[in-house]
Scaffold this motif. Structure first.
Motif, PDB file in Angstrom:
ATOM      1  N   ALA A   2       7.703   1.130  -7.834  1.00  0.00           N
ATOM      2  CA  ALA A   2       7.501   0.473  -9.126  1.00  0.00           C
ATOM      3  C   ALA A   2       6.844   1.365 -10.168  1.00  0.00           C
ATOM      4  O   ALA A   2       6.614   0.935 -11.298  1.00  0.00           O
ATOM      5  CB  ALA A   2       6.645  -0.780  -8.936  1.00  0.00           C
ATOM      6  N   SER A   3       6.527   2.601  -9.808  1.00  0.00           N
ATOM      7  CA  SER A   3       5.831   3.476 -10.742  1.00  0.00           C
ATOM      8  C   SER A   3       6.661   3.754 -11.996  1.00  0.00           C
ATOM      9  O   SER A   3       7.869   3.945 -11.928  1.00  0.00           O
ATOM     10  CB  SER A   3       5.483   4.812 -10.061  1.00  0.00           C
ATOM     11  OG  SER A   3       6.660   5.460  -9.628  1.00  0.00           O
ATOM     12  N   LYS A   4       5.985   3.741 -13.132  1.00  0.00           N
ATOM     13  CA  LYS A   4       6.641   4.008 -14.411  1.00  0.00           C
ATOM     14  C   LYS A   4       6.432   5.476 -14.775  1.00  0.00           C
ATOM     15  O   LYS A   4       5.442   5.844 -15.401  1.00  0.00           O
ATOM     16  CB  LYS A   4       6.047   3.100 -15.508  1.00  0.00           C
ATOM     17  CG  LYS A   4       6.170   1.612 -15.220  1.00  0.00           C
ATOM     18  CD  LYS A   4       7.623   1.153 -15.240  1.00  0.00           C
ATOM     19  CE  LYS A   4       7.711  -0.360 -15.022  1.00  0.00           C
ATOM     20  NZ  LYS A   4       9.120  -0.824 -15.024  1.00  0.00           N
ATOM     21  N   ASP A   5       7.355   6.309 -14.367  1.00  0.00           N
ATOM     22  CA  ASP A   5       7.244   7.729 -14.681  1.00  0.00           C
ATOM     23  C   ASP A   5       8.635   8.319 -14.884  1.00  0.00           C
ATOM     24  O   ASP A   5       9.629   7.610 -14.872  1.00  0.00           O
ATOM     25  CB  ASP A   5       6.484   8.478 -13.572  1.00  0.00           C
ATOM     26  CG  ASP A   5       7.091   8.222 -12.190  1.00  0.00           C
ATOM     27  OD1 ASP A   5       8.332   8.172 -12.091  1.00  0.00           O
ATOM     28  OD2 ASP A   5       6.332   8.071 -11.227  1.00  0.00           O
ATOM     29  N   LYS A   6       8.687   9.621 -15.048  1.00  0.00           N
ATOM     30  CA  LYS A   6       9.948  10.291 -15.350  1.00  0.00           C
ATOM     31  C   LYS A   6      10.850  10.472 -14.133  1.00  0.00           C
ATOM     32  O   LYS A   6      12.014  10.862 -14.270  1.00  0.00           O
ATOM     33  CB  LYS A   6       9.674  11.657 -15.983  1.00  0.00           C
ATOM     34  CG  LYS A   6       8.938  12.624 -15.056  1.00  0.00           C
ATOM     35  CD  LYS A   6       8.682  13.956 -15.765  1.00  0.00           C
ATOM     36  CE  LYS A   6       7.938  14.920 -14.837  1.00  0.00           C
ATOM     37  NZ  LYS A   6       7.666  16.215 -15.507  1.00  0.00           N
ATOM     38  N   ASN A   7      10.335  10.197 -12.941  1.00  0.00           N
ATOM     39  CA  ASN A   7      11.144  10.348 -11.742  1.00  0.00           C
ATOM     40  C   ASN A   7      12.292   9.344 -11.720  1.00  0.00           C
ATOM     41  O   ASN A   7      12.144   8.198 -12.147  1.00  0.00           O
ATOM     42  CB  ASN A   7      10.287  10.172 -10.484  1.00  0.00           C
ATOM     43  CG  ASN A   7       9.325  11.322 -10.294  1.00  0.00           C
ATOM     44  OD1 ASN A   7       9.667  12.469 -10.537  1.00  0.00           O
ATOM     45  ND2 ASN A   7       8.105  11.011  -9.881  1.00  0.00           N
ATOM     46  N   SER A  46      13.548   7.347  -2.313  1.00  0.00           N
ATOM     47  CA  SER A  46      13.308   8.307  -1.229  1.00  0.00           C
ATOM     48  C   SER A  46      11.831   8.380  -0.865  1.00  0.00           C
ATOM     49  O   SER A  46      11.462   8.330   0.313  1.00  0.00           O
ATOM     50  CB  SER A  46      13.823   9.695  -1.632  1.00  0.00           C
ATOM     51  OG  SER A  46      15.215   9.686  -1.841  1.00  0.00           O
ATOM     52  N   ALA A  47      10.984   8.505  -1.882  1.00  0.00           N
ATOM     53  CA  ALA A  47       9.544   8.632  -1.647  1.00  0.00           C
ATOM     54  C   ALA A  47       8.951   7.369  -1.032  1.00  0.00           C
ATOM     55  O   ALA A  47       8.159   7.437  -0.095  1.00  0.00           O
ATOM     56  CB  ALA A  47       8.843   8.953  -2.963  1.00  0.00           C
ATOM     57  N   SER A  48       9.343   6.207  -1.563  1.00  0.00           N
ATOM     58  CA  SER A  48       8.767   4.946  -1.077  1.00  0.00           C
ATOM     59  C   SER A  48       9.217   4.621   0.346  1.00  0.00           C
ATOM     60  O   SER A  48       8.430   4.134   1.159  1.00  0.00           O
ATOM     61  CB  SER A  48       9.139   3.800  -2.022  1.00  0.00           C
ATOM     62  OG  SER A  48      10.543   3.611  -2.079  1.00  0.00           O
ATOM     63  N   VAL A  49      10.484   4.904   0.649  1.00  0.00           N
ATOM     64  CA  VAL A  49      10.993   4.649   2.000  1.00  0.00           C
ATOM     65  C   VAL A  49      10.296   5.543   3.015  1.00  0.00           C
ATOM     66  O   VAL A  49       9.856   5.084   4.074  1.00  0.00           O
ATOM     67  CB  VAL A  49      12.524   4.851   2.054  1.00  0.00           C
ATOM     68  CG1 VAL A  49      13.011   4.850   3.498  1.00  0.00           C
ATOM     69  CG2 VAL A  49      13.234   3.753   1.279  1.00  0.00           C
ATOM     70  N   LEU A  50      10.193   6.830   2.705  1.00  0.00           N
ATOM     71  CA  LEU A  50       9.520   7.754   3.616  1.00  0.00           C
ATOM     72  C   LEU A  50       8.053   7.382   3.782  1.00  0.00           C
ATOM     73  O   LEU A  50       7.509   7.418   4.893  1.00  0.00           O
ATOM     74  CB  LEU A  50       9.632   9.187   3.093  1.00  0.00           C
ATOM     75  CG  LEU A  50       8.890  10.265   3.902  1.00  0.00           C
ATOM     76  CD1 LEU A  50       9.370  10.272   5.347  1.00  0.00           C
ATOM     77  CD2 LEU A  50       9.072  11.642   3.261  1.00  0.00           C
ATOM     78  N   ASN A  51       7.407   7.008   2.688  1.00  0.00           N
ATOM     79  CA  ASN A  51       6.000   6.620   2.725  1.00  0.00           C
ATOM     80  C   ASN A  51       5.775   5.431   3.654  1.00  0.00           C
ATOM     81  O   ASN A  51       4.875   5.430   4.497  1.00  0.00           O
ATOM     82  CB  ASN A  51       5.544   6.268   1.304  1.00  0.00           C
ATOM     83  CG  ASN A  51       4.119   6.704   1.015  1.00  0.00           C
ATOM     84  OD1 ASN A  51       3.640   7.661   1.598  1.00  0.00           O
ATOM     85  ND2 ASN A  51       3.467   6.002   0.113  1.00  0.00           N
ATOM     86  N   GLY A  52       6.603   4.411   3.495  1.00  0.00           N
ATOM     87  CA  GLY A  52       6.493   3.216   4.336  1.00  0.00           C
ATOM     88  C   GLY A  52       6.845   3.493   5.776  1.00  0.00           C
ATOM     89  O   GLY A  52       6.177   3.025   6.703  1.00  0.00           O
ATOM     90  N   GLY A  92       0.788  -1.233   0.000  1.00  0.00           N
ATOM     91  CA  GLY A  92       0.000   0.000   0.000  1.00  0.00           C
ATOM     92  C   GLY A  92       0.816   1.278   0.000  1.00  0.00           C
ATOM     93  O   GLY A  92       0.355   2.314  -0.475  1.00  0.00           O
ATOM     94  N   TYR A  93       2.046   1.207   0.528  1.00  0.00           N
ATOM     95  CA  TYR A  93       2.819   2.429   0.700  1.00  0.00           C
ATOM     96  C   TYR A  93       4.202   2.428   0.037  1.00  0.00           C
ATOM     97  O   TYR A  93       4.698   3.483  -0.351  1.00  0.00           O
ATOM     98  CB  TYR A  93       3.024   2.709   2.195  1.00  0.00           C
ATOM     99  CG  TYR A  93       1.753   2.984   2.947  1.00  0.00           C
ATOM    100  CD1 TYR A  93       1.287   4.281   3.115  1.00  0.00           C
ATOM    101  CD2 TYR A  93       1.009   1.939   3.499  1.00  0.00           C
ATOM    102  CE1 TYR A  93       0.122   4.545   3.818  1.00  0.00           C
ATOM    103  CE2 TYR A  93      -0.162   2.189   4.199  1.00  0.00           C
ATOM    104  CZ  TYR A  93      -0.602   3.493   4.359  1.00  0.00           C
ATOM    105  OH  TYR A  93      -1.752   3.733   5.038  1.00  0.00           O
ATOM    106  N   VAL A  94       4.833   1.276  -0.057  1.00  0.00           N
ATOM    107  CA  VAL A  94       6.223   1.225  -0.548  1.00  0.00           C
ATOM    108  C   VAL A  94       6.317   0.861  -2.029  1.00  0.00           C
ATOM    109  O   VAL A  94       6.821   1.635  -2.850  1.00  0.00           O
ATOM    110  CB  VAL A  94       7.063   0.237   0.292  1.00  0.00           C
ATOM    111  CG1 VAL A  94       8.501   0.197  -0.226  1.00  0.00           C
ATOM    112  CG2 VAL A  94       7.033   0.619   1.766  1.00  0.00           C
ATOM    113  N   VAL A  95       5.837  -0.323  -2.368  1.00  0.00           N
ATOM    114  CA  VAL A  95       5.967  -0.840  -3.735  1.00  0.00           C
ATOM    115  C   VAL A  95       5.323   0.055  -4.796  1.00  0.00           C
ATOM    116  O   VAL A  95       5.918   0.256  -5.867  1.00  0.00           O
ATOM    117  CB  VAL A  95       5.405  -2.276  -3.823  1.00  0.00           C
ATOM    118  CG1 VAL A  95       5.425  -2.774  -5.266  1.00  0.00           C
ATOM    119  CG2 VAL A  95       6.224  -3.209  -2.932  1.00  0.00           C
ATOM    120  N   PRO A  96       4.120   0.597  -4.562  1.00  0.00           N
ATOM    121  CA  PRO A  96       3.499   1.433  -5.601  1.00  0.00           C
ATOM    122  C   PRO A  96       4.378   2.579  -6.080  1.00  0.00           C
ATOM    123  O   PRO A  96       4.458   2.859  -7.272  1.00  0.00           O
ATOM    124  CB  PRO A  96       2.232   1.952  -4.914  1.00  0.00           C
ATOM    125  CG  PRO A  96       1.894   0.892  -3.930  1.00  0.00           C
ATOM    126  CD  PRO A  96       3.215   0.420  -3.403  1.00  0.00           C
TER     127      PRO A  96
END
Length: 208
Positions: free
Chosen positions: A135-140, A147-153, A128-132
């Motif tokens: 694994a997102s397919k975007d320009k980031n 950074s975003a996934s770790v902080l989110n989790g 719900g918080y880390v993998v999404p």
């Protein structure tokens, strides 16, 4: 001739710098330079408040790679990582939660001490918080995604533990983390539905 007062001040300043940085990264056991400095600051803010109010240590261990051999079997990979993480856990202070990630090995995991076995749903946090975000397919860049996934989790774990104790965390990032995961899920489900509709349309057209 040296002025020993200056030397004392310099030595004291160096020791203070080293001790403050050691404290500042108390909860980030490893980041391999792939976690943004602003994320590190926020993680330590959440970690310090969680430790102070709840007596809980939430740790992060991130690597680009765990050094797995090329072509290693899935069974041996799991065994290797389990042993690797086991060595990390030995040095942790209970009660704890440990979020691990190895980017090149496509591995993420959440390890909790016995106190939180019934409080934290590992799959809910990771899916719900880390993998999404990871694994997102975007320009980031991978740097930004990690950074975003770790902080989110990390924030989600802290919030869940705080909620279970009826405590409010001032450092919480609120519902934004869950919203990001939800948006990703909706996006993926939409792609699946569109894919099925296109498939059905192609089959009906072929029959005609």
């Amino acid at each position: 001739m040296f002025n020993f007062n200056y030397i004392k001040v310099a030595v004291f300043s160096l020791l203070l710098f080293l001790s403050s940085n050691l404290y500042a990264n108390e909860f980030i056991l490893s980041d391999d330079g792939i976690i943004d400095s602003r994320t590190i600051t926020k993680i330590n803010e959440i970690g310090n408040e969680t430790q102070a109010k709840l007596g809980v240590n939430i740790y992060v261990y991130v690597k680009e790679s765990l050094g797995l051999e090329h072509g290693i079997s899935t069974k041996d990979k799991i065994k290797y990582i389990k042993r690797y993480e086991g060595d990390i856990v030995k040095s942790l202070t209970e009660p704890y939660v440990l979020l691990t990630m190895a980017v090149e090995d496509t591995h993420v995991n959440l390890i909790v001490s016995s106190k939180f076995k019934e409080v934290i749903d590992k799959n809910e946090i990771l899916n719900g918080y880390v993998v999404p975000l990871l694994a997102s397919k975007d320009k980031n860049s991978t740097f930004s995604k990690v950074s975003a996934s770790v902080l989110n989790g990390y924030a989600a774990v802290a919030d869940i533990i705080a909620d279970s104790e009826g405590v409010n965390l001032e450092s919480s990032i609120g519902s934004s983390g869950k919203v990001a995961g939800t948006i990703w899920k909706v996006f993926m489900y939409t792609l699946v539905v569109i894919g099925l509709l296109l498939y059905m349309f192609a089959m009906m057209k072929r029959k005609k």
